[in-house]
Every structure is written in C-alpha cells, then in structure tokens.
Scaffold this motif. Structure first.
Motif, mmCIF file in Angstrom:
data_model
loop_
_atom_site.group_PDB
_atom_site.id
_atom_site.type_symbol
_atom_site.label_atom_id
_atom_site.label_comp_id
_atom_site.label_asym_id
_atom_site.label_seq_id
_atom_site.Cartn_x
_atom_site.Cartn_y
_atom_site.Cartn_z
ATOM 1 N N LEU A 39 0.830 -1.334 0.307
ATOM 2 C CA LEU A 39 0.272 -0.187 0.396
ATOM 3 C C LEU A 39 1.013 1.209 -0.371
ATOM 4 C CD1 LEU A 39 -3.132 1.302 0.160
ATOM 5 C CD2 LEU A 39 -2.426 1.217 2.933
ATOM 6 N N ARG A 41 1.445 4.928 0.035
ATOM 7 C CA ARG A 41 0.601 6.788 -0.033
ATOM 8 C C ARG A 41 1.605 7.635 0.100
ATOM 9 N NH1 ARG A 41 -3.618 6.924 2.977
ATOM 10 N NH2 ARG A 41 -3.675 4.413 4.633
ATOM 11 N N VAL A 47 -3.217 6.743 -2.842
ATOM 12 C CA VAL A 47 -3.013 6.272 -2.478
ATOM 13 C C VAL A 47 -2.982 4.476 -3.547
ATOM 14 C CG1 VAL A 47 -3.679 3.607 -0.941
ATOM 15 C CG2 VAL A 47 -4.118 5.523 0.048
ATOM 16 N N ASP A 75 -8.286 7.888 -3.883
ATOM 17 C CA ASP A 75 -7.962 8.611 -2.541
ATOM 18 C C ASP A 75 -9.011 7.695 -0.985
ATOM 19 O OD1 ASP A 75 -9.884 9.587 -2.962
ATOM 20 O OD2 ASP A 75 -9.682 11.584 -2.968
ATOM 21 N N ASP A 76 -9.658 7.044 -1.853
ATOM 22 C CA ASP A 76 -11.097 5.631 -1.217
ATOM 23 C C ASP A 76 -10.015 4.718 -0.146
ATOM 24 O OD1 ASP A 76 -13.281 5.314 0.461
ATOM 25 O OD2 ASP A 76 -13.631 4.369 -1.943
ATOM 26 N N ASP A 77 -9.800 4.870 0.559
ATOM 27 C CA ASP A 77 -9.155 4.239 2.062
ATOM 28 C C ASP A 77 -9.970 2.934 2.306
ATOM 29 O OD1 ASP A 77 -6.827 5.478 2.053
ATOM 30 O OD2 ASP A 77 -7.520 6.266 3.807
ATOM 31 N N GLU A 81 -9.062 -0.833 1.691
ATOM 32 C CA GLU A 81 -9.721 -1.893 2.938
ATOM 33 C C GLU A 81 -10.503 -3.264 2.666
ATOM 34 O OE1 GLU A 81 -7.780 -2.405 6.366
ATOM 35 O OE2 GLU A 81 -6.689 -0.454 5.240
ATOM 36 N N GLU A 98 2.993 -1.141 4.492
ATOM 37 C CA GLU A 98 2.676 0.148 3.886
ATOM 38 C C GLU A 98 3.820 1.187 3.258
ATOM 39 O OE1 GLU A 98 -0.214 4.283 5.189
ATOM 40 O OE2 GLU A 98 -0.704 2.216 6.071
#
Length: 115
Positions: A39, A41, A47, A75-77, A81, A98
């Motif tokens: 992941l 960032r 992301v 940009d949608d965490d 997940e 990450e």
C-alpha cells in the motif's frame, strides 16, 4: 531459489528508508511464501495498492524477482480496506506493507508490470 517473504519484506523496508521514506508492516503473513500486498501512500493522501502480478508476467530470465501489478489507485481508503479484507479471506497468510516513499516513485522500489 526464491528468497523468503520475510527477507524480501525486510529488504523492501530498507530500500524505502534508504530513499528517505517511511514503511511499516501492517500485517505479517507466512514467513516463507506469503503473498505481499504493498500500500503506497503519497503526501497528498492518494493511495495505490499493489499485489502479486499474474504468473504469466514473470520473466524467465529473472525467476526470483517478485512482480506486482496495480490493483487500485485513488483516494478511497475504504475501497483499499475492502480489497485487502477480500484478499485476507481468500489467503490468511498475506503480508501487507504500507510505504510512503517520499520523492521515490513505487516503480523504483517494486517490479511493477501491467497485465
């Protein structure tokens, strides 16, 4: 002979730190052969999720190198997940790392292929 996942992840962490970035193991999987999801960032909150590339993308000249493909970018965490939860249900031995690589793009840290 392929290096263990534990050793490969340790080397990735060192590469990220050496490039001036930050990295953390979010989920530790099987030491010998767990699949790795990275992941990435950036400082703007965007992301990117990278996962194991399909077997057809591997180069026979470099059989030991781990290849990744981009699974998500945005940009949608919550979407990230949800994807990782799906992968965990399929294979409970996955690794999740990450990274915030700073100025270094993920393409310089990972062997990224496009299917």
């Amino acid at each position: 002979m392929r290096v263990t996942t534990d050793l490969w992840v340790s080397a990735l962490l060192r590469r990220v730190f050496a490039a001036g970035g930050f990295a953390a193991v979010v989920r530790r999987g099987a030491s010998e052969a767990g699949a790795v999801f990275v992941l990435s960032r950036n400082r703007l909150g965007e992301v990117a999720l990278f996962g194991p590339a399909p077997q057809t993308t591997y180069d026979s000249a470099r059989p030991d190198e781990r290849h990744f493909s981009e699974l998500y970018s945005g940009d949608d965490d919550a979407a990230v997940e949800a994807r990782l939860d799906k992968e965990k249900r399929f294979d409970p031995d996955i690794w999740v790392v990450e990274i915030e690589a700073g100025q270094t793009p993920p393409e310089e840290l990972l062997a990224i292929t496009t299917p």
